[in-house]
Design a protein around this motif. Structure first.
Motif, short mmCIF file in Angstrom:
data_model
loop_
_atom_site.label_atom_id
_atom_site.label_comp_id
_atom_site.label_asym_id
_atom_site.label_seq_id
_atom_site.Cartn_x
_atom_site.Cartn_y
_atom_site.Cartn_z
N LEU A 1 -24.33 31.53 38.41
CA LEU A 1 -25.11 30.28 38.46
C LEU A 1 -25.12 29.68 39.86
O LEU A 1 -26.13 29.11 40.29
N GLN A 2 -24.00 29.82 40.57
CA GLN A 2 -23.94 29.30 41.94
C GLN A 2 -24.95 30.04 42.82
O GLN A 2 -25.65 29.43 43.63
N PHE A 3 -25.08 31.37 42.61
CA PHE A 3 -26.06 32.14 43.39
C PHE A 3 -27.49 31.75 43.01
O PHE A 3 -28.38 31.78 43.85
N LEU A 4 -27.69 31.37 41.75
CA LEU A 4 -29.02 30.87 41.36
C LEU A 4 -29.34 29.61 42.17
O LEU A 4 -30.43 29.48 42.73
N LYS A 5 -28.38 28.71 42.25
CA LYS A 5 -28.60 27.46 43.00
C LYS A 5 -28.91 27.78 44.47
O LYS A 5 -29.81 27.17 45.07
N GLU A 6 -28.21 28.76 45.02
CA GLU A 6 -28.45 29.12 46.43
C GLU A 6 -29.86 29.67 46.64
O GLU A 6 -30.51 29.39 47.64
N LYS A 7 -30.36 30.46 45.65
CA LYS A 7 -31.74 30.98 45.75
C LYS A 7 -32.74 29.82 45.75
O LYS A 7 -33.72 29.84 46.47
N LEU A 8 -32.46 28.83 44.92
CA LEU A 8 -33.37 27.69 44.84
C LEU A 8 -33.27 26.85 46.11
O LEU A 8 -34.28 26.41 46.66
N ASP A 9 -32.04 26.67 46.61
CA ASP A 9 -31.86 25.90 47.85
C ASP A 9 -32.53 26.59 49.04
O ASP A 9 -32.97 25.95 49.99
N GLY B 1 -35.32 28.03 48.97
CA GLY B 1 -36.78 27.91 48.93
C GLY B 1 -37.43 28.25 47.61
O GLY B 1 -38.65 28.24 47.50
N GLY B 2 -36.64 28.53 46.58
CA GLY B 2 -37.21 28.79 45.25
C GLY B 2 -37.77 27.50 44.65
O GLY B 2 -37.16 26.45 44.78
N ASN B 3 -38.94 27.62 44.02
CA ASN B 3 -39.57 26.42 43.43
C ASN B 3 -39.27 26.25 41.95
O ASN B 3 -39.39 25.15 41.42
N GLN B 4 -38.96 27.34 41.26
CA GLN B 4 -38.62 27.21 39.85
C GLN B 4 -37.86 28.46 39.40
O GLN B 4 -37.84 29.48 40.09
N THR B 5 -37.23 28.33 38.22
CA THR B 5 -36.45 29.43 37.65
C THR B 5 -37.14 29.93 36.40
O THR B 5 -37.64 29.14 35.60
N ILE B 6 -37.15 31.26 36.22
CA ILE B 6 -37.56 31.86 34.94
C ILE B 6 -36.36 32.64 34.43
O ILE B 6 -35.76 33.42 35.18
N LYS C 1 -32.85 20.49 40.70
CA LYS C 1 -34.03 19.64 40.44
C LYS C 1 -35.25 20.46 40.02
O LYS C 1 -36.14 19.98 39.34
N GLN C 2 -35.31 21.72 40.45
CA GLN C 2 -36.50 22.55 40.17
C GLN C 2 -36.56 22.87 38.67
O GLN C 2 -35.52 23.00 38.02
N PRO C 3 -37.79 23.01 38.13
CA PRO C 3 -37.94 23.31 36.70
C PRO C 3 -37.31 24.64 36.29
O PRO C 3 -37.24 25.56 37.11
N ILE C 4 -36.89 24.71 35.04
CA ILE C 4 -36.37 25.97 34.49
C ILE C 4 -37.21 26.37 33.27
O ILE C 4 -37.40 25.58 32.34
N ILE C 5 -37.74 27.58 33.32
CA ILE C 5 -38.65 28.09 32.29
C ILE C 5 -37.87 29.13 31.48
O ILE C 5 -37.31 30.06 32.07
N ALA C 6 -37.88 28.98 30.17
CA ALA C 6 -37.11 29.91 29.32
C ALA C 6 -37.96 31.15 29.02
O ALA C 6 -39.11 31.04 28.58
N ALA D 1 -35.62 22.99 28.30
CA ALA D 1 -36.51 23.96 28.96
C ALA D 1 -37.79 23.25 29.41
O ALA D 1 -38.38 22.48 28.65
N ASP D 2 -38.21 23.55 30.64
CA ASP D 2 -39.43 22.93 31.17
C ASP D 2 -40.66 23.76 30.84
O ASP D 2 -41.77 23.42 31.28
#
Ligand code: FAD
Length: 274
Positions: free
Chosen positions: A151-159, A161-166, A189-194, A252-253
């Motif tokens: 999960l920490q690496f997910l946050k780093e990807k978003l930080d 420049g990632g705009n959202q998560t799928i 803060k970025q949306p998360i799509i399930a 889920a967004d």
């Protein structure tokens, strides 16, 4: 009016007949007014041309095409060329991935690049031109040291420049709530799509390969309907409609359907859901 994101994933077919079917699904799914359609990318560039060609072709019909792009085994010059092609052809969205690689050894730590490097590469190449989605794994990625670092690496990807998560697809009542509780603590803060995928006798093997757990009762139902397409359709329709509603009620967004290039089931789910 739908308030949450809706999207469908396609894979690039190998045959003319497969392409015809995909064109039909793409057209038929327009009735659901999706936010985007994504097109998968074979690791090592194995579908590079097909992914690109379908993305460019379909983007002329609906300008919301989102090709996947990965680093796994790809030459950096080719990746940059692909980014140029997309930019020059009015494609504005990407899913940035490490990519599956047959050479990944789950016990190995030899991977030197990660999806974050792809996110950085895209931002270096074209600044904020592309909207970038990145991947997450409610049941934790199979190469991860542990759930917390994943999960920490997910946050780093978003930080980076990632705009959202799928997310990867998953099943059962508690996977999302357990994941979302941990995810919420990161203050993303970025949306998360399930990610949501229908079950079929064929998909059970794929779930196993992706290390996605399917509850025993669900496996039994799907196996029971192996020769009864109508009952299988009804089972997926009932289960997934309620499943998606729960996801949307619990953080889920949006919903990203792994469509396997099909359309009828998703049109029926969307009719009930929205
Ligand atoms: P990463 O974010 O790089 O994560 C991979 C592993 O490395 C994880 O275990 C993570 O915890 C760890 N990690 C991440 N960053 C670091 C770091 N900086 N240092 C150390 N460890 C790190 N595969 C395809 O081949 N083609 C596709 O089109 C495709 N589409 C997908 C779409 C979605 C929505 C999802 C969820 C998956 C998709 N996949 C696809 C599968 C995915 O590419 C593989 O599961 C791949 O192994 C991981 O990709 P990632 O982008 O999540 O990688």
């Amino acid at each position: 009016m739908r308030q949450t994101s809706l999207s469908f994933e396609f894979f690039p077919p190998k045959t003319e007949a497969g392409l015809e079917k995909l064109l039909h699904s793409h057209k038929a799914l327009q009735i659901t007014q999706p936010d985007f359609f994504s097109i998968t990318y074979g690791a090592g560039g194995s579908t590079r041309e097909r992914t690109r060609d379908i993305a460019l072709q379909f983007n002329k019909i609906s300008p919301n095409i989102t090709p996947h792009i990965s680093l796994s085994g790809d030459d950096l010059t080719e990746v940059k060329q692909l980014l140029d092609d997309y930019k020059n052809n009015n494609i504005h969205r990407l899913v940035a991935l490490l990519g599956d690689n047959a050479n990944h050894n789950p016990k190995s730590t030899a991977i030197t690049m990660h999806a974050i490097d792809m996110v950085r590469l895209i931002r270096q190449h074209s600044d904020d031109y592309f909207h970038i989605s990145v991947a997450a794994y409610p049941e934790t990625h199979y190469l991860a040291k542990d759930a917390k670092s994943d999960l920490q690496f997910l946050k780093e990807k978003l930080d980076a420049g990632g705009n959202q998560t799928i997310t990867q697809f998953f099943y059962g009542e508690t996977v999302w709530s357990d994941f979302y509780e941990r995810y919420s603590q990161l203050g993303i803060k970025q949306p998360i799509i399930a990610g949501v995928m229908p079950l079929s006798p064929q998909s059970l093997g794929f779930c196993e390969k992706c290390q996605v757990h399917v509850p025993t009762a669900m496996k039994a139902k799907v196996t029971q309907y192996a020769d009864d397409q109508q009952s299988l359709h009804q089972y997926n329709l009932d289960y997934l409609t309620e499943f998606c509603q729960n996801l949307l009620n619990n953080g889920a967004d949006g919903i990203h359907f792994y469509s396997l290039n099909q359309c009828n089931l998703f049109i029926d789910i969307c009719r009930k859901l929205y």
